[in-house]
Design an enzyme around this catalytic site. Structure first.
Site, PDB file in Angstrom:
ATOM      1  N   CYS A  35      40.585  34.520  39.454  1.00  0.00           N
ATOM      2  CA  CYS A  35      39.228  34.990  39.653  1.00  0.00           C
ATOM      3  C   CYS A  35      38.543  34.745  38.322  1.00  0.00           C
ATOM      4  O   CYS A  35      39.068  34.303  37.395  1.00  0.00           O
ATOM      5  CB  CYS A  35      39.198  36.548  40.304  1.00  0.00           C
ATOM      6  SG  CYS A  35      39.758  37.642  38.939  1.00  0.00           S
ATOM      7  N   CYS A  70      37.102  34.220  43.979  1.00  0.00           N
ATOM      8  CA  CYS A  70      35.831  34.612  43.957  1.00  0.00           C
ATOM      9  C   CYS A  70      35.197  33.268  43.840  1.00  0.00           C
ATOM     10  O   CYS A  70      35.841  32.238  43.412  1.00  0.00           O
ATOM     11  CB  CYS A  70      35.627  35.708  42.691  1.00  0.00           C
ATOM     12  SG  CYS A  70      35.705  34.587  41.281  1.00  0.00           S
ATOM     13  N   CYS A 128      37.694  26.093  38.637  1.00  0.00           N
ATOM     14  CA  CYS A 128      39.304  25.899  38.951  1.00  0.00           C
ATOM     15  C   CYS A 128      39.823  24.821  38.262  1.00  0.00           C
ATOM     16  O   CYS A 128      39.223  23.739  38.533  1.00  0.00           O
ATOM     17  CB  CYS A 128      39.825  26.254  40.458  1.00  0.00           C
ATOM     18  SG  CYS A 128      41.802  26.245  40.491  1.00  0.00           S
TER      19      CYS A 128
END
Length: 137
Positions: free
Chosen positions: A8, A80, A87
């Protein structure tokens, strides 16, 4: 044993909750890590609501995702939308999954503890189902 990474943004609440439940439910079938793209420290309310459910995450640390770049993850779970967008690509064949949860404590008109408990319960259900589907006994 499988390696699971939960991401997250701040690695302070949602990913910490998910790490706690995934590790609890997986037992020795997996090693679960959590990280953030902009770590902020573990939120004390995350520790509190997990303790209420019998899971101790008080020794968890808030880590940057780059700290785990050399681990061959089997699963990467973003919890999230911001983390999903940010990412990084891992040098592995990790399967990626996304399930966005509300940032606990940030809901207008809802006190922080109530919000943390609600998100905790959603993450608990998700974690149990994820493992039943992807890492059955």
């Amino acid at each position: 044993m499988k390696n699971i990474l939960v991401l997250c943004t701040g690695n302070s609440a949602r990913s910490q909750l998910a790490q706690g439940y995934l590790q609890h439910f997986a037992g020795n079938r997996a090693e679960v890590y959590s990280a953030g793209v902009d770590p902020k420290g573990v939120n004390p309310l995350a520790i509190q609501v997990m303790a209420e459910d019998g899971i101790d995450i008080s020794q968890h640390t808030s880590n940057h995702v780059n700290e785990y770049a050399t681990i061959p993850f089997d699963f990467v779970i973003t919890v999230c939308d911001h983390a999903r967008e940010q990412c990084p690509v891992f040098p592995s064949t990790a399967q990626r999954f996304h399930r966005s949860f509300t940032d606990p404590g940030q809901e207008p008109g809802v006190d922080a503890l109530t919000s943390f408990r609600r998100v905790r319960d959603e993450i608990k259900a998700f974690s149990r189902q994820f493992l039943e589907t992807h890492l059955p006994n």
